[in-house]
Design an enzyme around this catalytic site. Structure first.
Site, PDB file in Angstrom:
ATOM      1  N   LYS A 151      18.194  -0.407 -23.387  1.00 36.50           N
ATOM      2  CA  LYS A 151      18.626  -1.637 -22.721  1.00 36.50           C
ATOM      3  C   LYS A 151      17.578  -2.099 -21.802  1.00 36.50           C
ATOM      4  CE  LYS A 151      23.260  -3.130 -20.916  1.00 36.50           C
ATOM      5  NZ  LYS A 151      24.138  -2.614 -20.074  1.00 36.50           N
TER       6      LYS A 151
HETATM    7  C1  E4P Z   1      26.725  -5.273 -19.968  1.00 32.24           C
HETATM    8  O1  E4P Z   1      26.082  -4.290 -20.704  1.00 32.24           O
HETATM    9  C2  E4P Z   1      26.984  -4.813 -18.639  1.00 32.24           C
HETATM   10  O2  E4P Z   1      26.955  -3.237 -18.267  1.00 32.24           O
HETATM   11  C3  E4P Z   1      28.216  -5.357 -17.843  1.00 32.24           C
HETATM   12  O3  E4P Z   1      28.817  -5.969 -19.190  1.00 32.24           O
HETATM   13  C4  E4P Z   1      28.084  -5.986 -16.815  1.00 32.24           C
HETATM   14  O4  E4P Z   1      29.346  -6.802 -16.407  1.00 32.24           O
HETATM   15  P1  E4P Z   1      29.767  -6.668 -14.650  1.00 32.24           P
HETATM   16  O5  E4P Z   1      29.481  -8.394 -14.413  1.00 32.24           O
HETATM   17  O6  E4P Z   1      31.194  -6.445 -14.992  1.00 32.24           O
HETATM   18  O7  E4P Z   1      29.105  -5.986 -13.823  1.00 32.24           O
END
Ligand code: E4P
Length: 215
Positions: free
Chosen positions: A84
């Site tokens: 990522k």
């Molecule tokens: C995506 O891969 C992120 O980990 C995640 O969806 C972030 O979401 P949040 O806005 O609930 O922190």
């Protein structure tokens, strides 16, 4: 069929969801790992052992060279690792280099169709638009998904739309209706997807009536 990922580093939640037979992968980020209260290496090994599907692990560096080094290390951990990388210009450089080496990249912190176009062009296999965080600030997150899905279809790009920052089951329905490839969600949202009060009422009645059947 839309793929379902869990957005967590909580191993009990992952184990439970995996046992339902509907879990295709997992996404993690530094915040989620910190929330688990466990050592990074231990959590990741547990997740990799439990789920045979794409597991997104995030780099924690911001300079392209460092991202590339860290990305290579992460990719070496397991065949299921997807690296990522944050949507920055340094991130784009890292995506280009790593994707050419065959490393699968999930570009994170995407908030616009323009960012998704650039990530896909750089070679990312997934783009992660954060719809809940857009909704939180009064911008319709799903509109960004609509645009990205349409654009990627126009060019038949080999890059999957991974809808992230999902807050409730309606987000899942809307994303699936738009033809998004993947939805990643907290365990509570996945659990809510299984539930309906009429299912509970219906089951109670079936069980009560079954008792009246002569055996
Ligand atoms: C995506 O891969 C992120 O980990 C995640 O969806 C972030 O979401 P949040 O806005 O609930 O922190």
């Amino acid at each position: 069929m839309v793929k379902i990922f869990l957005d967590t580093a909580n191993i009990d939640e992952i184990r439970e969801a995996a046992s339902w037979g509907v879990l295709d992968g997992v996404t993690t980020n530094p915040t989620l790992v910190a929330k688990s209260g466990r050592k990074w290496g231990e959590v990741i090994q547990d997740i990799l052992a439990l789920v045979d599907g794409p597991i997104s692990l995030e780099v924690t560096t911001t300079d392209a060279d460092d991202m590339i080094k860290q990305g290579r290390q992460l990719a070496k951990l397991h065949k299921n690792v997807v690296v990522k990388i944050q949507m920055t210009t340094e991130g784009l450089k890292a995506i280009r280099t790593l994707s050419k080496e065959g490393v699968r990249i999930n570009t994170t912190l995407i908030f616009s169709a323009n960012q998704a176009i650039l990530a896909a062009k750089a070679g990312a296999k997934y783009v992660s638009p954060f719809i809940g965080r857009l909704d939180d600030q009064g911008q319709e997150g799903m509109q960004v998904i609509r645009e990205i899905v349409e654009i990627f279809k126009n060019y038949d790009w080999d890059c999957q739309v991974l809808v992230a920052s999902i807050r409730h089951p309606l987000h899942v329905i809307e994303a699936a209706k738009l033809g998004a490839d993947v939805v990643t969600m907290p365990f509570e949202v996945l659990k809510k997807m299984t539930q309906h009060t009429l299912t509970d009422v219906g089951l109670k009645r079936f069980l009560e009536d079954w008792k009246k059947v002569p055996q």
